[in-house]
Motif scaffolding. Structure first.
Motif, PDB file in Angstrom:
ATOM      1  N   HIS A   1      13.385  29.261  28.222  1.00 20.20           N
ATOM      2  CA  HIS A   1      13.485  28.296  26.526  1.00 20.20           C
ATOM      3  C   HIS A   1      14.982  28.372  25.729  1.00 20.20           C
ATOM      4  CE1 HIS A   1      10.757  27.326  23.338  1.00 20.20           C
ATOM      5  NE2 HIS A   1      11.361  27.740  22.515  1.00 20.20           N
TER       6      HIS A   1
ATOM      7  N   SER B   1      16.623  38.591  16.515  1.00 22.90           N
ATOM      8  CA  SER B   1      15.835  36.725  16.755  1.00 22.90           C
ATOM      9  C   SER B   1      15.827  36.045  16.303  1.00 22.90           C
ATOM     10  CB  SER B   1      15.179  37.304  17.161  1.00 22.90           C
ATOM     11  OG  SER B   1      13.865  37.492  15.934  1.00 22.90           O
ATOM     12  N   GLY B   2      15.070  34.685  16.580  1.00 17.89           N
ATOM     13  CA  GLY B   2      15.251  33.562  14.723  1.00 17.89           C
ATOM     14  C   GLY B   2      14.565  33.421  14.378  1.00 17.89           C
ATOM     15  N   ALA B   3      13.859  34.311  13.959  1.00 17.63           N
ATOM     16  CA  ALA B   3      12.998  34.500  13.209  1.00 17.63           C
ATOM     17  C   ALA B   3      13.256  35.207  12.850  1.00 17.63           C
ATOM     18  CB  ALA B   3      11.142  35.173  13.657  1.00 17.63           C
TER      19      ALA B   3
ATOM     20  N   ASN C   1      16.280  33.541  11.009  1.00 18.63           N
ATOM     21  CA  ASN C   1      15.666  32.406   9.656  1.00 18.63           C
ATOM     22  C   ASN C   1      15.249  33.605   7.864  1.00 18.63           C
ATOM     23  OD1 ASN C   1      16.437  29.898  10.890  1.00 18.63           O
ATOM     24  ND2 ASN C   1      14.298  29.761  12.005  1.00 18.63           N
TER      25      ASN C   1
ATOM     26  N   PHE D   1      10.151  23.720  13.785  1.00 16.95           N
ATOM     27  CA  PHE D   1       9.597  24.996  14.021  1.00 16.95           C
ATOM     28  C   PHE D   1      10.338  26.341  13.906  1.00 16.95           C
ATOM     29  CE2 PHE D   1       9.108  28.763  16.773  1.00 16.95           C
ATOM     30  CZ  PHE D   1       7.552  29.057  16.754  1.00 16.95           C
ATOM     31  N   HIS D   2      10.204  26.577  13.052  1.00 17.47           N
ATOM     32  CA  HIS D   2      11.425  28.142  12.409  1.00 17.47           C
ATOM     33  C   HIS D   2      10.789  29.886  12.648  1.00 17.47           C
ATOM     34  CE1 HIS D   2      13.275  25.058  10.408  1.00 17.47           C
ATOM     35  NE2 HIS D   2      12.521  24.465   9.385  1.00 17.47           N
ATOM     36  N   GLY D   3      10.232  29.784  13.730  1.00 24.89           N
ATOM     37  CA  GLY D   3       9.766  31.730  13.829  1.00 24.89           C
ATOM     38  C   GLY D   3       8.029  31.677  13.318  1.00 24.89           C
TER      39      GLY D   3
ATOM     40  N   GLU E   1      15.939  22.064  11.563  1.00 20.99           N
ATOM     41  CA  GLU E   1      16.225  22.085  12.650  1.00 20.99           C
ATOM     42  C   GLU E   1      17.619  20.516  12.965  1.00 20.99           C
ATOM     43  OE1 GLU E   1      13.099  22.557  15.821  1.00 20.99           O
ATOM     44  OE2 GLU E   1      11.987  22.453  13.605  1.00 20.99           O
TER      45      GLU E   1
ATOM     46  N   VAL F   1      11.039  23.001  19.400  1.00 25.23           N
ATOM     47  CA  VAL F   1       9.145  23.051  19.563  1.00 25.23           C
ATOM     48  C   VAL F   1       8.215  21.755  19.245  1.00 25.23           C
ATOM     49  CG1 VAL F   1       7.322  24.468  19.571  1.00 25.23           C
ATOM     50  CG2 VAL F   1       9.274  25.466  19.123  1.00 25.23           C
TER      51      VAL F   1
ATOM     52  N   ASP G   1      19.029  25.148  10.419  1.00 23.02           N
ATOM     53  CA  ASP G   1      18.238  25.995  11.746  1.00 23.02           C
ATOM     54  C   ASP G   1      18.853  25.556  13.117  1.00 23.02           C
ATOM     55  OD1 ASP G   1      16.690  27.499  13.851  1.00 23.02           O
ATOM     56  OD2 ASP G   1      14.674  27.030  12.799  1.00 23.02           O
TER      57      ASP G   1
ATOM     58  N   VAL H   1      18.707  27.991  15.364  1.00 20.51           N
ATOM     59  CA  VAL H   1      18.640  28.756  16.930  1.00 20.51           C
ATOM     60  C   VAL H   1      18.873  28.554  18.031  1.00 20.51           C
ATOM     61  CG1 VAL H   1      16.435  30.209  17.304  1.00 20.51           C
ATOM     62  CG2 VAL H   1      17.218  30.253  15.111  1.00 20.51           C
ATOM     63  N   GLN H   2      18.333  27.190  18.365  1.00 22.66           N
ATOM     64  CA  GLN H   2      17.102  26.198  19.357  1.00 22.66           C
ATOM     65  C   GLN H   2      19.029  25.648  19.684  1.00 22.66           C
ATOM     66  OE1 GLN H   2      13.995  23.382  22.006  1.00 22.66           O
ATOM     67  NE2 GLN H   2      13.587  25.506  20.428  1.00 22.66           N
TER      68      GLN H   2
ATOM     69  N   LYS I   1      19.315  32.349  20.071  1.00 23.10           N
ATOM     70  CA  LYS I   1      18.482  31.767  21.616  1.00 23.10           C
ATOM     71  C   LYS I   1      20.093  31.580  22.726  1.00 23.10           C
ATOM     72  CE  LYS I   1      14.627  29.008  20.574  1.00 23.10           C
ATOM     73  NZ  LYS I   1      13.905  30.716  21.267  1.00 23.10           N
TER      74      LYS I   1
HETATM   75  C1  LIG Z   1      14.215  26.042  15.470  1.00 26.19           C
HETATM   76  C2  LIG Z   1      13.620  27.387  15.989  1.00 26.19           C
HETATM   77  N1  LIG Z   1      14.163  28.789  15.013  1.00 26.19           N
HETATM   78  C3  LIG Z   1      13.490  29.430  15.026  1.00 26.19           C
HETATM   79  C4  LIG Z   1      13.027  29.965  16.471  1.00 26.19           C
HETATM   80  C5  LIG Z   1      12.786  31.897  16.761  1.00 26.19           C
HETATM   81  O1  LIG Z   1      13.495  32.483  17.198  1.00 26.19           O
HETATM   82  P1  LIG Z   1      12.419  33.588  18.011  1.00 26.19           P
HETATM   83  O2  LIG Z   1      11.737  33.376  19.076  1.00 26.19           O
HETATM   84  O3  LIG Z   1      13.624  34.427  18.844  1.00 26.19           O
HETATM   85  O4  LIG Z   1      12.198  34.211  16.393  1.00 26.19           O
HETATM   86  C6  LIG Z   1      13.110  29.034  17.704  1.00 26.19           C
HETATM   87  C7  LIG Z   1      11.888  30.062  19.073  1.00 26.19           C
HETATM   88  O5  LIG Z   1      11.472  28.901  19.720  1.00 26.19           O
HETATM   89  C8  LIG Z   1      13.410  27.470  17.238  1.00 26.19           C
HETATM   90  O6  LIG Z   1      13.232  26.815  18.436  1.00 26.19           O
END
Ligand SMILES: Cc1ncc(COP(=O)(O)O)c(C=O)c1O
Length: 390
Positions: free
Chosen positions: A37, A95-97, A100, A123-125, A177, A182, A210, A212-213, A239
């Motif tokens: 992922h 973590s990503g969540a 954010n 998608f932000h977590g 993003e 996602v 964002d 994260v990905q 990530k």
């Molecule tokens: C764009 C984005 N933000 C946030 C997240 C959340 O990250 P985490 O699963 O590390 O909390 C994800 C996870 O897929 C993501 O794709």
């Protein structure tokens, strides 16, 4: 004790990994075009990264954030240089969540406002505010429902301008993003990102990118948002940052001042996580992985466009999506179980590629050749092979 079932699982047990490959408990080798992922940035168990973590473990793994931990500054310096944001401030988390969550909270503290603008298919977590700005009611618990969030259509600059014109004074932040992951590999247009920048500046709202990905070099630039030549006020990262070691962070523009009590963390920025993150950045630099991701991604996308069966090949760098027609809906499963290749998906019919940025040309060819075989195998099962070849 039973594990809490949070995802439907494929019946495969992965026990070992190296570079772009993983192996199951039966010794079967899989090509990892999914990067667990989008997490594997420099390749599984990269020797430099392993050594970095081992050496740090022998010195100190953890101490609390009540003292100076010099390796945090080392990471901040390196990250500032490679990301091209040396004047930003770094807050580390796990973590990503969480990244954010902290970014949104900081935006609210900074502006004194409550309204968050997010976009369709975002998608932000899964933590409270991160899930509230995520466009998927199925994963929002009743307690996380809030009137503080508004969803606007993605890539619709006029809808955003209109919303700002009416509600500008109440908007704390816009979160977006650079490439929706996602949501199905949907690229934010450059004009849209530029409009977000202009509107946030005009109304003193915070632009949260964002990443994260789509960040950390995956798109062929450090941040996918960089393609639009705009600077966000906060970048969130996770990530690829640790190549599998849980580490995340936010980059905060210099005009946002820190105040005690705003943010905090026990584990964020622990020395072991910093060592893993430094290992990643060192390898990215030594192996020129951002440029590699860009070139490899272009190569794969150009080849994918030659497949008559695949639709809407899109993406940047090694964040690639394509749609499969209904008759190929078994393709992803076929790739895993018969051809031993992991890919990602996005409902209803998108296959996502998120491999390590160190994917070699040979591995890319291995994927493309096997994809051809897998498509033919599915078509053959459906009695379609001869028909399309005529
Ligand atoms: C764009 C984005 N933000 C946030 C997240 C959340 O990250 P985490 O699963 O590390 O909390 C994800 C996870 O897929 C993501 O794709």
């Amino acid at each position: 004790m039973k594990l809490f079932e949070v995802y439907p699982l494929y019946d495969i047990a992965i026990t070992r990994a190296a570079g772009a490959y993983v192996w199951d408990d039966q010794g079967v080798q899989y090509l990892d075009m999914y990067g667990g992922h989008a997490v594997i940035s420099i390749g599984h168990t990269h020797p430099h990264w392993v050594k970095r973590i081992e050496q740090q473990l022998e010195k100190i793994a953890f101490y609390s954030n009540s003292v100076h931990l010099p390796i945090q500054q080392e990471l901040a310096d390196k990250l500032g240089k490679i990301s091209g944001k040396p004047d930003y401030q770094l807050f580390l988390c796990n973590s990503g969540a969480e990244a954010n969550e902290n970014a949104l909270k900081l935006a609210s503290f900074y502006t004194g406002r409550k309204k968050m603008v997010a976009f369709s298919k975002s998608f932000h977590g899964r933590t409270s505010l991160a899930v509230a700005v995520t466009d998927n009611p199925a994963i929002v618990a009743p307690v996380n429902e809030t009137d503080n969030v508004v969803f606007l259509p993605f890539n619709d600059a006029s809808a955003l301008e209109n919303y700002f014109a009416e509600n500008g004074k109440n908007i704390a932040a816009v979160i977006v993003e650079g490439i929706q992951g996602v949501g199905g590999i949907n690229m934010a247009s450059e004009a849209f990102l530029q409009t977000i920048r202009t509107q946030c500046t005009a109304h003193n709202a915070v632009f949260i990118a964002d990443s994260v990905q789509c960040g950390y070099g995956r798109s062929g630039r450090f941040f996918a948002h960089d393609y639009a030549n705009v600077a966000a006020d906060i970048y969130t990262m996770a990530k690829g940052m640790g190549n599998g070691f849980p580490v995340a962070g936010i980059l905060i523009a210099p005009h946002i001042p820190a105040k005690y009590g705003m943010l905090g963390t026990t584990f964020g920025g622990n020395p072991l996580a910093c060592a893993a993150a430094l290992g990643v950045l060192e390898v990215m630099e030594q192996e020129n992985l951002i440029e590699m991701a860009k070139q490899r991604g272009m190569y794969i996308m150009n080849k994918l466009k030659e497949f008559p069966e695949l639709e809407n090949v899109r993406g940047r760098g090694l964040m690639i999506g394509f749609d499969v027609p209904d008759y190929l809906k078994e393709l992803r499963k076929k790739l895993i179980f018969q051809f031993n290749i992991f890919t990602g998906e996005a409902k209803p019919n998108t296959i996502r590629l998120l491999p390590s940025l160190a994917l070699t040309r040979k591995q890319a060819d291995e994927f493309l050749e096997t994809l051809r075989e897998a498509i033919d195998a599915v078509k053959e099962e459906q009695g379609l092979l001869e028909k399309t070849e005529q």
